[in-house]
Motif scaffolding. Structure first.
Motif, PDB file in Angstrom:
ATOM      1  N   ILE A 251      25.257 -15.911 -40.940  1.00 56.22           N
ATOM      2  CA  ILE A 251      26.378 -16.016 -40.010  1.00 56.22           C
ATOM      3  C   ILE A 251      27.016 -14.649 -39.797  1.00 56.22           C
TER       4      ILE A 251
ATOM      5  N   TYR B 245      27.585 -17.700 -36.047  1.00 57.11           N
ATOM      6  CA  TYR B 245      27.355 -19.121 -36.289  1.00 57.11           C
ATOM      7  C   TYR B 245      26.510 -19.759 -35.193  1.00 57.11           C
TER       8      TYR B 245
ATOM      9  N   LYS C 142      25.483 -28.782 -39.144  1.00 58.20           N
ATOM     10  CA  LYS C 142      25.814 -27.360 -39.150  1.00 58.20           C
ATOM     11  C   LYS C 142      27.327 -27.130 -39.146  1.00 58.20           C
ATOM     12  N   GLN C 143      28.086 -27.942 -38.410  1.00 53.45           N
ATOM     13  CA  GLN C 143      29.540 -27.794 -38.364  1.00 53.45           C
ATOM     14  C   GLN C 143      30.158 -28.041 -39.735  1.00 53.45           C
TER      15      GLN C 143
ATOM     16  N   LEU D 176      29.666 -24.941 -41.903  1.00 49.73           N
ATOM     17  CA  LEU D 176      30.614 -23.859 -41.609  1.00 49.73           C
ATOM     18  C   LEU D 176      31.993 -24.190 -42.168  1.00 49.73           C
TER      19      LEU D 176
ATOM     20  N   GLU E 245      34.836 -16.741 -37.120  1.00 49.38           N
ATOM     21  CA  GLU E 245      34.251 -18.023 -36.748  1.00 49.38           C
ATOM     22  C   GLU E 245      35.260 -19.165 -36.672  1.00 49.38           C
TER      23      GLU E 245
ATOM     24  N   SER F  94      34.642 -21.326 -33.827  1.00 40.11           N
ATOM     25  CA  SER F  94      33.500 -22.237 -33.866  1.00 40.11           C
ATOM     26  C   SER F  94      33.821 -23.569 -34.543  1.00 40.11           C
TER      27      SER F  94
END
Length: 217
Positions: free
Chosen positions: A24, A29, A55-56, A59, A112, A115
């Motif tokens: 990342i 990301y 994936k979320q 993070l 990020e 994101s």
């Protein structure tokens, strides 16, 4: 990368976190794929779902974990009592050291945020505000006791954090300044700001001038 024996357990989880942070930080990301992450760790992509659903969530777990560690480390470092000046000194020394040591996590935590999905973003923003509040409480106390002279402690809180946190984007351990020198210089700047001593805010402490190592940048 060679495959890690087994696809579950603390060792693999830590490897996933380290690889994810690196990917990342390097690619962002949005550009990082779970296939790429699994290949970096040396496991099958499906094995990733032993640790997170998507994936979320990955993070969010990285950023939330960083914020939990930051809060716990600050609480352990702060003086439980004492003058506002002593507590602000300890806060500044801690913040600089932590952000130098964990520059990658700090960078991702800032870059990020955009994101994160709304609920995850709200949770992280609340944790960030709690951290800001700990510094704000020190400044408020210092103003109440007459140690500090600040017209707006909220603005001072944000200004101090912006100045201190920026270190993770440019500091190099092999550069001109040691971590200890950075802690002392930043502490002098922060205390000068809090006391209303703007002229002293940019002065390098005399006892450190001869101890600075060669070459930033």
């Amino acid at each position: 990368m060679a495959r890690i024996a087994g696809s579950s357990g603390p060792r693999t989880e830590e490897a996933i976190r380290r690889a994810g942070l690196s990917l990342i930080a390097t690619h962002g990301y949005a550009a990082m794929s779970l296939r790429q992450l699994a290949a970096e760790v040396g496991i099958q992509q499906g094995s990733l779902y032993n640790y997170f659903r998507n994936k979320q969530e990955f993070l969010f777990d990285l950023i939330r974990g960083h914020m939990l560690d930051l809060h716990a480390a600050l609480d352990a470092a702060l003086l439980p009592e004492g003058s506002a000046e002593a507590r602000l000194t300890r806060f500044t020394e801690f913040h600089v050291a932590y952000h130098v040591a964990r520059a990658q996590e700090v960078f991702i935590c800032y870059s990020e945020l955009r994101s994160l999905e709304p609920d995850n973003l709200a949770a992280v923003v609340a944790m960030r505000r709690d951290y800001e509040r700990k510094l704000g409480d020190i400044l408020d106390h210092g103003c109440a006791t007459g140690e500090f002279r600040l017209a707006d402690t909220r603005m001072a809180t944000l200004a101090i954090l912006a100045m201190l946190s920026g270190i993770c984007t440019w500091y190099r351990p092999d550069g001109r300044l040691s971590r200890e020198a950075m802690q002392e210089i930043f502490t002098g700047m922060v205390l000068a700001l809090a006391r209303g001593e703007a002229a002293e805010a940019v002065a390098v402490p005399p006892r450190r001038r001869g101890a600075l190592r060669a070459g930033i940048g």
